[in-house]
Design a protein around this motif. Structure first.
Motif, short mmCIF file in Angstrom:
data_model
loop_
_atom_site.label_atom_id
_atom_site.label_comp_id
_atom_site.label_asym_id
_atom_site.label_seq_id
_atom_site.Cartn_x
_atom_site.Cartn_y
_atom_site.Cartn_z
N ARG A 192 -8.11 -25.55 50.61
CA ARG A 192 -8.43 -25.03 49.28
C ARG A 192 -8.34 -23.51 49.29
N LYS A 193 -7.87 -22.92 48.20
CA LYS A 193 -7.89 -21.47 48.06
C LYS A 193 -9.32 -20.98 48.02
N THR A 194 -9.58 -19.90 48.72
CA THR A 194 -10.89 -19.26 48.66
C THR A 194 -10.75 -17.88 48.03
N GLY A 195 -11.81 -17.43 47.39
CA GLY A 195 -11.78 -16.13 46.74
C GLY A 195 -11.80 -15.00 47.74
N SER A 196 -11.27 -13.87 47.30
CA SER A 196 -11.27 -12.67 48.14
C SER A 196 -12.59 -11.94 47.99
N SER A 197 -13.00 -11.32 49.07
CA SER A 197 -14.23 -10.51 49.03
C SER A 197 -14.00 -9.24 49.81
N GLY A 198 -14.73 -8.22 49.46
CA GLY A 198 -14.65 -6.98 50.20
C GLY A 198 -13.38 -6.18 49.95
N ILE A 199 -12.68 -6.42 48.81
CA ILE A 199 -11.49 -5.64 48.50
C ILE A 199 -11.95 -4.35 47.83
N ILE A 277 9.56 -5.88 48.81
CA ILE A 277 8.58 -6.80 48.25
C ILE A 277 7.34 -6.77 49.12
N ALA A 278 6.17 -6.74 48.50
CA ALA A 278 4.90 -6.82 49.22
C ALA A 278 4.12 -8.02 48.70
N VAL A 279 3.71 -8.89 49.61
CA VAL A 279 2.92 -10.06 49.25
C VAL A 279 1.69 -10.11 50.14
N THR A 280 0.68 -10.79 49.65
CA THR A 280 -0.55 -10.98 50.43
C THR A 280 -0.84 -12.47 50.51
N PRO A 281 -1.35 -12.95 51.65
CA PRO A 281 -1.60 -14.39 51.76
C PRO A 281 -2.71 -14.85 50.82
N ILE A 282 -2.59 -16.09 50.37
CA ILE A 282 -3.65 -16.69 49.56
C ILE A 282 -4.85 -16.97 50.46
N GLY A 283 -6.00 -16.50 50.04
CA GLY A 283 -7.21 -16.67 50.84
C GLY A 283 -7.51 -18.12 51.14
N GLY A 284 -7.76 -18.43 52.40
CA GLY A 284 -8.11 -19.78 52.81
C GLY A 284 -6.92 -20.66 53.07
N GLN A 285 -5.81 -20.45 52.36
CA GLN A 285 -4.62 -21.28 52.51
C GLN A 285 -3.58 -20.65 53.43
N GLY A 286 -3.37 -19.34 53.29
CA GLY A 286 -2.37 -18.65 54.09
C GLY A 286 -0.98 -18.67 53.50
N LYS A 317 -9.43 -10.31 55.60
CA LYS A 317 -8.72 -11.44 55.00
C LYS A 317 -8.01 -12.25 56.06
N LEU A 318 -7.41 -11.60 57.03
CA LEU A 318 -6.77 -12.33 58.13
C LEU A 318 -7.80 -13.11 58.93
N GLY A 323 -7.37 -18.22 62.12
CA GLY A 323 -6.26 -18.50 63.03
C GLY A 323 -5.21 -19.41 62.45
N ARG A 324 -5.43 -19.97 61.25
CA ARG A 324 -4.40 -20.82 60.64
C ARG A 324 -3.17 -19.97 60.32
N PRO A 325 -1.97 -20.49 60.55
CA PRO A 325 -0.76 -19.69 60.35
C PRO A 325 -0.44 -19.47 58.88
N PHE A 326 0.40 -18.47 58.63
CA PHE A 326 0.96 -18.30 57.30
C PHE A 326 1.87 -19.48 56.99
N LEU A 327 2.07 -19.71 55.67
CA LEU A 327 2.95 -20.78 55.20
C LEU A 327 3.87 -20.24 54.12
N VAL A 328 5.08 -20.78 54.04
CA VAL A 328 5.99 -20.48 52.94
C VAL A 328 6.57 -21.78 52.42
N ASP A 329 6.79 -21.82 51.11
CA ASP A 329 7.36 -23.00 50.46
C ASP A 329 8.19 -22.50 49.29
#
Length: 360
Positions: A192-199, A277-286, A317-318, A323-329
Motif C-alpha cells: 500500500r502507498k504510505t504518506g510522506s513525512s518530514g518533507i 526528468i526527476a522522479v521520486t519513489p512512491i512511499g511504501g511501494q517504491g 524516504k529510502l 530495503g524493498r527495491p524500486f519498481l517500474v511499470d
C-alpha cells in the motif's frame, strides 16, 4: 482451476492525458476527447497469457465483451461467459459481475485501478481471494500485482493469503475503504502507498541544488508528481500541483500539469541543454514509474533517455522502504528491462546512494 475475470474497460484512460484518474463518465469522455486510448484489455491479456503458459488447465469465467471475454480470447483461452454487461459498461456492471463470479471461482482477477478495487470490495468483501491487474492511474491499494505479467504468475500459483488495504483518493485525501484477501507474495504483489513525512525545506534543499546543476542553464527539467518534487519546486519559488507532471527551466515554470502528448513536444523542443526528468519513489511501494505518472510514457522516456532520468528522495524516504527495491511499470516490458539493476539516488547536496531496482 477456476479463475474469475472482470475488466474495467476504461480504467486508466485518464493517465497519459493528465487527468489523474478515470472514474466517472464525464472524466472518461474528456479523456477520450483528449486522445486517450483504452489499454486495460491489453494489459489484462498479458496477465492471462502468463496464466495460460503456467496453468493450461485453468478455466476462466468472465463477463462478455470488453469486460473480460475479448481479452481472454486474445490470450488464447476459451472463456465461459456468465454475465452480459450494459453498453457502455459501468461500476454497477463490475459489482454485478464480481458478485456473480465469486461463488464459482478460486480466485477473482480484476483489471482496473483503485476505483475498481472499491467496486470489487463492495461486491465480494472477503468471500473469495482477489488480485488486481494494474490498469488504472493511481493504484495505491495493496491489492495489485506489481505488473500484468506478475498478475498471471501469482494467479497460477498457490500461496497463503493476507488482508490487503483498499484505498482511494476522495476530495483530495486518501481514505481506507476496507480489506480484500490477496495472495501473499511480497515480491509480486505491491504494498500500500504510505504518506510522506518530514518533507521540509532543509531535507530537500541539497537535492534541489544538485538538480539545478544537472539540468544546466535553460535545460528543461521534468518533475514527476509527489510531495518531494513539489517541495523542491517550492524552494525555487514555484508552486506546482502535487499530483501533476510539471516542466521547469532555470527555476521557472514552463508548463504545469502536462499530458503525455504535451510533454513529448516539450522534451523534443530545441533548448540550450537536453531535457532531464526527476522522479521520486512512491512511499511504501517504491514505484518510480507507472503509478500516477503515466504522462512519463515510454515515448517520453526514450526521447529523454534513461541516463537523464534522475531519482530523488530523502534518506528518510529510502529508509521507510525497508530495503524493498524500486519498481517500474511503464507499459513497455522491453523498456522496463533496459533499466539498470541499481539506480543512483540524489539524497542531498553532493550526496547520492545506489539503490536496487527489481527488473521485471
Amino acid at each position: 482451476m477456476r479463475i474469475g475475470l472482470v475488466i474495467n474497460p476504461v480504467a486508466g484512460v485518464g493517465g497519459r492525458v493528465g487527468l489523474k484518474g478515470s472514474d466517472g463518465a464525464e472524466v472518461q469522455e474528456r479523456a477520450f476527447a483528449l486522445g486517450a486510448v483504452a489499454r486495460a484489455g491489453e494489459r489484462a491479456t498479458v496477465a492471462l497469457r502468463e496464466l495460460r503458459s503456467r496453468r493450461p488447465d485453468a478455466a476462466v469465467l468472465t463477463a462478455a465483451g470488453a469486460m473480460g471475454e475479448d481479452a481472454a480470447r486474445e490470450a488464447g483461452l476459451s472463456p465461459m461467459v456468465v454475465y452480459a454487461p450494459g453498453d457502455p459498461t459501468s461500476a454497477a456492471d463490475t459489482v454485478a459481475a464480481a458478485r456473480l463470479l465469486a461463488p464459482q471461482v478460486e480466485l477473482l482477477l480484476f483489471a482496473g485501478g483503485d476505483g475498481t478495487a472499491r467496486d470489487v470490495l463492495e461486491a465480494v468483501g472477503a468471500t473469495v481471494p482477489v488480485l488486481g491487474v494494474p490498469t488504472g492511474v493511481k493504484m495505491h491499494s495493496a491489492v495489485f500485482a506489481v505488473n500484468p505479467r506478475a498478475a498471471g504468475e501469482v494467479a497460477a500459483s498457490s500461496s497463503r493469503l493476507r488482508d490487503a488495504e483498499v484505498v482511494d483518493r476522495v476530495d483530495g485525501s486518501t481514505q481506507l475503504f476496507g480489506y480484500l484477501r490477496v495472495p501473499d507474495i511480497p515480491t509480486r504483489v505491491q504494498q500500500r502507498k504510505t504518506g510522506s513525512s518530514g518533507i521540509t525545506p532543509d531535507a530537500v534543499s541539497g537535492i534541489a541544488t544538485d538538480l539545478l546543476d544537472l539540468a544546466g542553464p535553460g535545460g528543461p527539467l521534468v518533475l514527476g508528481p509527489g510531495t518531494t518534487t513539489r517541495a523542491i519546486a517550492a524552494l525555487w519559488g514555484v508552486d506546482v500541483p502535487v499530483l501533476g507532471v510539471n516542466v521547469l527551466a532555470d527555476k521557472r515554470l514552463v508548463a504545469a500539469d502536462v499530458s503525455g502528448d504535451e510533454l513529448l513536444k516539450l522534451v523534443s523542443a530545441d533548448s540550450p541543454a537536453p531535457a532531464r526528468i526527476a522522479v521520486t519513489p512512491i512511499g511504501g511501494q517504491g514505484f518510480l514509474l507507472g503509478r500516477g505518472n503515466q504522462q512519463l510514457s515510454p515515448e517520453v522516456l526514450r526521447r529523454v533517455g534513461l541516463d537523464r532520468l534522475h531519482v530523488v528522495a530523502t534518506e528518510a524516504k529510502l529508509a521507510a522502504l525497508g530495503g524493498r527495491p524500486f519498481l517500474v511499470d511503464t507499459g513497455d516490458p522491453e523498456l522496463d528491462h533496459e533499466f539498470p539493476a541499481y539506480l543512483r539516488v540524489v539524497t542531498g547536496h553532493h550526496r547520492t546512494t545506489l539503490y536496487p531496482l527489481e527488473r521485471q
